[in-house]
Design a protein around this motif. Structure first.
Motif, PDB file in Angstrom:
ATOM      1  N   TYR A 131       0.698  -1.239   0.048  1.00  8.51           N
ATOM      2  CA  TYR A 131      -0.034   0.174  -0.017  1.00  8.51           C
ATOM      3  C   TYR A 131       0.976   1.065   0.040  1.00  8.51           C
ATOM      4  CZ  TYR A 131      -3.436   3.490   1.284  1.00  8.51           C
ATOM      5  OH  TYR A 131      -4.340   4.553   1.200  1.00  8.51           O
ATOM      6  N   VAL A 132       1.924   1.287   0.977  1.00  7.81           N
ATOM      7  CA  VAL A 132       2.728   2.491   1.026  1.00  7.81           C
ATOM      8  C   VAL A 132       3.335   2.543  -0.297  1.00  7.81           C
ATOM      9  CG1 VAL A 132       4.932   3.428   2.096  1.00  7.81           C
ATOM     10  CG2 VAL A 132       2.982   2.241   3.544  1.00  7.81           C
ATOM     11  N   THR A 133       3.916   1.629  -1.120  1.00 15.33           N
ATOM     12  CA  THR A 133       4.620   1.717  -2.266  1.00 15.33           C
ATOM     13  C   THR A 133       3.686   2.517  -3.357  1.00 15.33           C
ATOM     14  OG1 THR A 133       6.072  -0.017  -1.794  1.00 15.33           O
ATOM     15  CG2 THR A 133       5.852   0.476  -4.328  1.00 15.33           C
ATOM     16  N   ARG A 134       2.374   2.057  -3.171  1.00 13.31           N
ATOM     17  CA  ARG A 134       1.471   2.481  -4.273  1.00 13.31           C
ATOM     18  C   ARG A 134       1.172   4.079  -3.897  1.00 13.31           C
ATOM     19  NH1 ARG A 134      -0.602  -1.616  -7.614  1.00 13.31           N
ATOM     20  NH2 ARG A 134      -0.108  -3.538  -6.698  1.00 13.31           N
ATOM     21  N   HIS A 135       1.187   4.402  -2.526  1.00 11.10           N
ATOM     22  CA  HIS A 135       0.436   5.811  -2.386  1.00 11.10           C
ATOM     23  C   HIS A 135       1.534   6.851  -1.783  1.00 11.10           C
ATOM     24  CE1 HIS A 135      -2.956   2.969  -2.440  1.00 11.10           C
ATOM     25  NE2 HIS A 135      -3.736   3.901  -2.844  1.00 11.10           N
ATOM     26  N   ALA A 136       2.312   6.578  -1.366  1.00 10.07           N
ATOM     27  CA  ALA A 136       3.226   7.351  -0.714  1.00 10.07           C
ATOM     28  C   ALA A 136       3.862   8.488  -1.868  1.00 10.07           C
ATOM     29  CB  ALA A 136       4.470   6.686   0.028  1.00 10.07           C
ATOM     30  N   LYS A 137       4.055   9.577  -1.455  1.00  8.73           N
ATOM     31  CA  LYS A 137       4.702  10.400  -2.316  1.00  8.73           C
ATOM     32  C   LYS A 137       6.320  10.555  -2.122  1.00  8.73           C
ATOM     33  CE  LYS A 137       0.978  13.540  -3.211  1.00  8.73           C
ATOM     34  NZ  LYS A 137      -0.148  12.695  -3.073  1.00  8.73           N
ATOM     35  N   ALA A 138       6.706  10.020  -1.065  1.00  5.56           N
ATOM     36  CA  ALA A 138       8.184  10.063  -0.743  1.00  5.56           C
ATOM     37  C   ALA A 138       8.779   8.711  -1.554  1.00  5.56           C
ATOM     38  CB  ALA A 138       8.594   9.714   0.655  1.00  5.56           C
ATOM     39  N   GLN A 139       9.972   8.708  -1.633  1.00 10.13           N
ATOM     40  CA  GLN A 139      10.854   7.375  -2.308  1.00 10.13           C
ATOM     41  C   GLN A 139      10.631   6.352  -1.336  1.00 10.13           C
ATOM     42  OE1 GLN A 139      14.737   8.046  -3.754  1.00 10.13           O
ATOM     43  NE2 GLN A 139      14.059   9.772  -5.052  1.00 10.13           N
ATOM     44  N   ILE A 140      10.552   4.962  -1.812  1.00 15.32           N
ATOM     45  CA  ILE A 140      10.238   4.010  -0.946  1.00 15.32           C
ATOM     46  C   ILE A 140      11.422   3.021  -1.176  1.00 15.32           C
ATOM     47  CG2 ILE A 140       8.842   2.024  -0.231  1.00 15.32           C
ATOM     48  CD1 ILE A 140       7.331   4.801  -0.133  1.00 15.32           C
ATOM     49  N   LEU A 141      11.923   2.474   0.144  1.00 15.59           N
ATOM     50  CA  LEU A 141      13.129   1.209   0.025  1.00 15.59           C
ATOM     51  C   LEU A 141      12.153   0.188   0.879  1.00 15.59           C
ATOM     52  CD1 LEU A 141      15.763   0.162  -0.713  1.00 15.59           C
ATOM     53  CD2 LEU A 141      16.527   1.312   1.816  1.00 15.59           C
ATOM     54  N   ILE A 142      12.270  -0.838   0.070  1.00 15.13           N
ATOM     55  CA  ILE A 142      11.733  -2.169   0.700  1.00 15.13           C
ATOM     56  C   ILE A 142      13.012  -2.918   0.805  1.00 15.13           C
ATOM     57  CG2 ILE A 142      10.360  -4.161   0.342  1.00 15.13           C
ATOM     58  CD1 ILE A 142       8.678  -1.733   0.576  1.00 15.13           C
ATOM     59  N   VAL A 143      13.072  -3.542   2.328  1.00 11.37           N
ATOM     60  CA  VAL A 143      14.367  -4.285   2.733  1.00 11.37           C
ATOM     61  C   VAL A 143      13.882  -5.935   2.858  1.00 11.37           C
ATOM     62  CG1 VAL A 143      16.152  -4.535   4.531  1.00 11.37           C
ATOM     63  CG2 VAL A 143      15.131  -2.355   3.574  1.00 11.37           C
ATOM     64  N   ARG A 144      14.579  -6.669   2.210  1.00  7.16           N
ATOM     65  CA  ARG A 144      14.168  -8.069   2.201  1.00  7.16           C
ATOM     66  C   ARG A 144      15.096  -8.643   3.529  1.00  7.16           C
ATOM     67  NH1 ARG A 144      10.378  -9.517  -0.809  1.00  7.16           N
ATOM     68  NH2 ARG A 144      10.095  -8.424  -2.641  1.00  7.16           N
TER      69      ARG A 144
END
Length: 144
Positions: A131-144
């Protein structure tokens, strides 16, 4: 374009994935000399307002979140990083992480673990990181 991050938000839920995200966010905050905000959002149980037991459960959830946040702040300070602020919030993690805090705190980067605590929670709540990836205006980093 290369980004110079000034305000980084990392979400935690006490899981191993969240710890990995926190470690990465702290490293980035140190590199960029950015302020690091660490947030843990508590979702109040549906029956909180309807029973005394619900209030006790909510209080316990909030205390657990505060203890987790304090531990992460202590970890950062032990590693020599003091530009950190802990935020314990109640409500929808999706909205708080993707919209509310980024707008209030002028967040440049949001760091999240790839998955949260349990598969059951994802079935009912959906993936917060998705959800955050689709809606946030800031850059996103997803950590695995």
């Amino acid at each position: 374009m290369v980004q110079n991050y000034q305000n980084i938000l990392v979400a935690t839920d006490g899981s191993a994935q969240a710890q990995a995200a926190f470690d990465q966010a702290m490293a980035l905050a140190q590199t960029y000399k950015a302020k690091l905000y660490v947030v843990q959002v508590v979702i109040p149980p549906y029956f909180t307002s309807r029973s005394e037991t619900g209030g006790v459960i909510l209080r316990d959830m909030i205390n657990e979140a505060k203890a987790n946040l304090a531990q992460l702040v202590d970890q950062a300070k032990a590693d020599g990083f003091a530009n950190i602020e802990a935020i314990q919030a109640e409500g929808s993690p999706r909205d708080i992480i993707s919209k509310k805090l980024p707008e209030e705190l002028n967040i440049d980067l949001i760091v999240l673990g790839a998955t949260g605590r349990t598969t059951t929670e994802k079935l009912f709540l959906g993936s917060v990181s998705e959800y955050v990836t689709r809606h946030a205006k800031a850059q996103i980093l997803i950590v695995r």
